[in-house]
Design a protein around this motif. Structure first.
Motif, PDB file in Angstrom:
ATOM      1  N   ALA A 113     -36.769  67.120 -42.740  1.00 55.21           N
ATOM      2  CA  ALA A 113     -37.595  68.219 -43.253  1.00 55.21           C
ATOM      3  C   ALA A 113     -38.592  68.655 -42.177  1.00 55.21           C
ATOM      4  O   ALA A 113     -38.849  67.928 -41.222  1.00 55.21           O
ATOM      5  CB  ALA A 113     -38.326  67.767 -44.506  1.00 55.21           C
ATOM      6  N   SER A 140     -34.773  69.690 -39.080  1.00 58.04           N
ATOM      7  CA  SER A 140     -34.991  71.026 -39.656  1.00 58.04           C
ATOM      8  C   SER A 140     -35.203  72.048 -38.551  1.00 58.04           C
ATOM      9  O   SER A 140     -36.001  71.840 -37.630  1.00 58.04           O
ATOM     10  CB  SER A 140     -36.210  71.010 -40.573  1.00 58.04           C
ATOM     11  N   ALA A 169     -29.203  76.005 -38.357  1.00 58.77           N
ATOM     12  CA  ALA A 169     -29.868  76.478 -39.577  1.00 58.77           C
ATOM     13  C   ALA A 169     -28.907  76.363 -40.766  1.00 58.77           C
ATOM     14  O   ALA A 169     -28.085  75.450 -40.812  1.00 58.77           O
ATOM     15  CB  ALA A 169     -30.351  77.909 -39.374  1.00 58.77           C
ATOM     16  N   LEU A 177     -21.793  70.013 -43.741  1.00 65.03           N
ATOM     17  CA  LEU A 177     -21.561  69.448 -45.079  1.00 65.03           C
ATOM     18  C   LEU A 177     -20.099  69.529 -45.518  1.00 65.03           C
ATOM     19  O   LEU A 177     -19.713  68.922 -46.509  1.00 65.03           O
ATOM     20  CB  LEU A 177     -22.447  70.150 -46.112  1.00 65.03           C
ATOM     21  N   LEU A 211     -37.237  65.037 -52.885  1.00 61.96           N
ATOM     22  CA  LEU A 211     -37.615  66.416 -53.192  1.00 61.96           C
ATOM     23  C   LEU A 211     -39.128  66.537 -53.424  1.00 61.96           C
ATOM     24  O   LEU A 211     -39.880  65.698 -52.946  1.00 61.96           O
ATOM     25  CB  LEU A 211     -36.807  66.893 -54.405  1.00 61.96           C
ATOM     26  N   GLY A 212     -39.531  67.544 -54.158  1.00 64.91           N
ATOM     27  CA  GLY A 212     -40.981  67.759 -54.320  1.00 64.91           C
ATOM     28  C   GLY A 212     -41.356  67.920 -55.770  1.00 64.91           C
ATOM     29  O   GLY A 212     -40.874  67.192 -56.624  1.00 64.91           O
ATOM     30  N   ARG A 289     -42.159  83.419 -44.192  1.00 62.18           N
ATOM     31  CA  ARG A 289     -41.713  83.378 -45.593  1.00 62.18           C
ATOM     32  C   ARG A 289     -42.666  82.521 -46.428  1.00 62.18           C
ATOM     33  O   ARG A 289     -43.117  82.932 -47.494  1.00 62.18           O
ATOM     34  CB  ARG A 289     -40.279  82.810 -45.666  1.00 62.18           C
TER      35      ARG A 289
END
Ligand code: NAD
Length: 492
Positions: A113, A140, A169, A177, A211-212, A289
């Motif tokens: 991340a 990242s 990216a 993947l 995750l968050g 962003r």
């Protein structure tokens, strides 16, 4: 850079050669990673500054230092962790060997991340290396300076075939993947996590998802507000609020709100001075962003601290907002930036209800002098981790697992938990070839006699409570005492 297929195939070939399995190789490579960290401290801090305006102290404490310690901890404990774990045995296998062997999965993918691009990339890597896997690292692309640096440094220090870096990216990640991995470790947001899990499902690849979510912070009336304000302001505005376990919002009673806001203001003044934009200790938003997204979150409620921004630097000042509604975007999405909304509740019970109406968060914080209040929240809520009377610190303790639950993620890591995450726990039973008469009871033709022997040998009994649990020891002691006494009588 070689294509994704070649990178993974090369790593697979290296894994299949067995070279990552011996402790010696793992220790050597972890040692090389330690050298990478130590010899490039300045270059790493510089890249972090370029990516996030991260202060050197934060780079050292939260990234370089953590990665370094994790590496040393793995090296110091590796041989212990690798030992087969003996397990309790029942009567049927009393003479046999039963243990858990931790073995590597194979080729792992670590998707790093951008907010802590060293810590969140190297910590999983260390666990996966220690466990004897080959690892493809995808840093990242949003923290591009750090990604470039890692791509340059890995080949200089680490075995190229076993630990390649693959940069890129969205498109490159999707290509990667498509390859078959034996384990995928992803850190990031929940919506991308669904793509990761869908890709993993194709080969039934196990995943850890870090995750968050919205991590709540309840401030009790019975607390030292100066201490609470300092520790919340530190945890929230570190890295300009871009910390997955940052307190996302405060819940407190209305009567302490003004005082709390005043004290958070004092703390911010002490940390960053009158103008945080001029402070070397204050970070920047990662990209346009996210800058736009966080700026939009300030459009609702009443700004009581901060509210300034500068798009040319992607600077957003530490901001506190009161009078927000639960339907405002700042309360509906994870803030992940330097905006701190405050909601009011009537007390701890309402705080618990408020928390439980939402998804399970990654972290939870309570400030109170009253241990009962802290326990009340722990016992009646759920979250990835919990920290009472401070923020973030639970994540720095390598004897505690770090990870989410529900929407905040699945799986955990740090220290031995990382080693376990990246290890398959293989159950091993090695039977003795003798005692065939005893073994005969399980072979057909079945009979009542065989079954009753079998049940006697394998049947578990519910644990007894109270005095009765000590009955066998009491009876045994009485018998021993009786025998001893009769012998003494015999002597006299
Ligand atoms: P993100 O989750 O959107 O991830 C961006 C990454 O995913 C990029 O590298 C991008 O290339 C890749 N990506 C995007 N779309 C993809 C797709 N369709 N398929 C494959 N890959 C794709 O980044 P973000 O939202 O900016 O990250 C912030 C979130 O991450 C927050 O929710 C935060 O809490 C969470 N986070 C969690 C932790 C943790 O340790 N639990 C740490 C840091 C961040």
């Amino acid at each position: 850079m070689a294509n994704a297929h070649t990178v993974v195939e090369t790593a697979r070939k290296a894994f299949n050669s067995g070279k990552t399995k011996p402790a010696k190789f793992r220790l050597e490579q972890l040692g090389n990673l330690l050298k990478l960290i130590d010899e490039n401290e300045d270059a790493i801090a510089d890249a972090l500054y370029k990516d996030l305006h991260k202060a050197k102290a934060e780079a050292l404490g939260m990234e370089i230092g953590m990665a370094r310690n994790e590496c040393v901890h793995a090296m110091n404990n590796l041989e212990d962790w690798m030992k087969p774990e003996k397990v309790k045995k029942n009567m049927l296998i009393a003479m046999d060997d039963a243990y858990i062997k931790r073995e590597p999965f194979g080729v792992c993918l670590v998707l790093g991340a951008w907010n802590y691009p060293i810590q969140l990339t190297l910590l999983p890597l260390i666990g996966a290396m220690a466990a004897g896997n080959c690892v493809v690292t995808k840093p990242s692309e949003l923290s591009s300076h750090t990604a470039d640096l890692l791509a340059r440094l890995y080949p200089k220090y680490l075995d190229n075939d076993c630990y390649p870096v693959y940069c890129g990216a969205v498109k490159e990640t999707q290509t990667l993947l498509e390859e078959r991995f034996d384990y995928i470790f992803y850190t990031g947001g929940g919506s991308v996590a669904k793509h990761i899990m869908a890709a993993a499902a194709k080969y039934l690849t196990p995943v850890t998802l870090e995750l968050g979510g919205k991590s709540p912070c309840y401030v009790d009336t019975n607390t030292d507000l100066t201490v609470a304000a300092n520790r919340i302001a530190w945890g929230k505005f570190l890295n300009a609020g871009q910390t997955c376990i940052a307190p996302d919002y405060i819940i407190c009673q209305k009567e302490i709100q003004d005082e709390l806001v005043k004290k958070i203001g004092n703390a911010l003044n002490n940390f960053f001075g009158e103008n945080p934009q001029k402070s070397d200790s204050y970070g920047r938003i990662i990209n346009d962003r996210h800058f736009q997204r966080v700026s939009d979150l300030m459009k609702h409620g009443k700004i009581v601290i901060g509210g300034q921004s500068d798009p040319t630097e992607r600077y957003i000042s530490p901001t506190v907002v009161t009078d927000v509604q639960t339907t405002d975007p700042v309360m509906e999405q994870e803030v992940f930036g330097p905006v701190l909304p405050i909601m009011n509740v009537s007390g701890v019970q309402e705080a618990i209800q408020f928390i439980n109406r939402r998804e399970k968060p990654l972290a939870m914080y309570v400030f109170s002098h009253d241990k009962k209040v802290i326990r009340e929240v722990i016992d009646n809520t759920s979250s990835g981790g919990f920290c009472g009377n401070d923020t973030l610190l639970h994540a720095g303790i390598d004897t505690l697992p770090f990870g989410g639950v529900g929407e905040s993620g699945m799986g955990g890591y740090h220290g031995k938990f990382s080693f376990d995450t990246f290890s398959h726990k293989r159950s091993v039973l090695i039977k003795n070839q003798g005692m065939e008469k005893v073994n005969n009871i399980r072979y057909p033709p079945y009979s009542e006699k065989k079954s009753s022997w079998m049940m006697w040998l394998m049947k578990k009994s519910p644990k007894k409570s109270g005095l009765s649990q000590y009955m066998p020891i009491i009876i045994l002691s009485i018998i021993v005492a009786f025998i001893f006494k009769s012998r003494l009588r015999g002597i006299h």
